[in-house]
Design a protein around this motif. Structure first.
Motif: not given
Length: 301
Positions: A161-171
């Motif tokens: 579960x994520x808001x997508x607010x963070x490191x996009x490469x790691x996501x």
């Protein structure tokens, strides 16, 4: 590293003094969690074990897990248990009634895997698996990537579960080891979203678009929060953004007050205390609107 052998060949000297195997890196990683919830019927298919990580960059006023916001270890006091004595001096280990509790503890990948394995029988019988939640999983990006790798190696179904607010490469790397990603869209007005919850909307939307280039199933989720997201304007902005991706499923998450009591135990001000939960009529109206756009709607998925 210099070579003292007589051949001086590359093969002879190729072994590092400090091996960097995946196993060693895994053992070195730690993360901070605040709860492992077993037998969950939400947060993914089947019966789930949900691991809640501590730490979140956002400040959503409606957050149901305020203990997850700070990555720091915190103590809470439960008034119903407190004897109002001077015995413990607010020390968790010495509190005679258990009124004082520490929120958060550090774990390794191996320790979490051992806890997750205890629920094997439920995954096998229900088609369930493991969901990583928070807080925000991207706060512990490297740890979660390694954990997801190990879970897939062991044959578990995985989700985050994520808001997508963070490191996009790691996501996007996490997506390689996930069966599904539950992606929360929040406020779609860029300026207001930044002011109210501290989110970088452009970054979040770019992260979602990057996930669409992976093979992982992504499910958009819309929290329905009175005064913030519970309106057709915000919903339509989400639907407009996801329209090009031809997704089939959308989850609606109506606001609730289940976490309200936590704020007092943490000594935090809860500004949503007097906000009523959405009525069935309000939720039904949003559901019909989303379904009219061709999506299968799940309430509280």
């Amino acid at each position: 590293m210099s070579c003292d052998c007589q051949t001086g060949s590359v093969d002879c000297c190729s072994v590092s003094e400090e091996p960097r195997s995946s196993e060693m890196e895994s053992k070195a990683l730690t993360a901070r969690v605040f709860n492992i919830q077993r037998y969950s019927l939400n947060d993914g298919e089947g019966i789930r074990t949900v691991v809640f990580f501590k730490g979140c960059p956002l400040k959503c006023p409606w957050c149901a897990n305020p203990e997850s916001r700070s990555i720091d270890l915190v103590n809470i006091r439960r008034e119903s248990k407190c004897l109002h004595c001077d015995v413990c001096e607010q020390d968790v280990d010495e509190c005679p009634s258990g009124a004082f509790e520490q929120v958060g503890y550090d774990v390794t990948v191996e320790q979490l895997l051992a806890e997750i394995a205890k629920d094997d029988v439920f995954y096998q019988t229900s088609g369930g698996g493991v969901t990583l939640s928070g807080g925000e999983v991207l706060v512990h990006g490297k740890f979660c990537i390694e954990l997801l790798k190990q879970l897939k190696r062991l044959g578990y179904k995985t989700a985050i579960e994520t808001s997508g607010h963070g490191n996009s490469k790691q996501l996007t790397e996490m997506a390689n080891y996930c069966d599904e990603i539950l992606f929360d869209f929040k406020m779609m007005d860029e300026k207001r979203a930044k002011a109210v919850i501290g989110i970088n909307l452009e970054k979040v939307l770019n992260s979602f678009s990057a996930l669409m280039a992976t093979s992982c199933k992504v499910i958009p989720r819309l929290p329905l929060i009175p005064g913030f997201t519970l309106d057709l304007i915000n919903v339509d902005k989400v639907l407009s953004f996801i329209a090009p991706y031809q997704l089939k499923e959308v989850h609606l998450l109506p606001f609730h007050q289940y976490g309200s009591s936590k704020y007092e135990t943490l000594g935090m001000n809860y500004t949503m205390k007097e906000i009523p939960v959405p009525t069935k009529q309000e939720v039904d109206a949003i559901q019909r609107h989303v379904e009219a756009h061709g999506y299968q709607v799940v309430i509280g998925g």
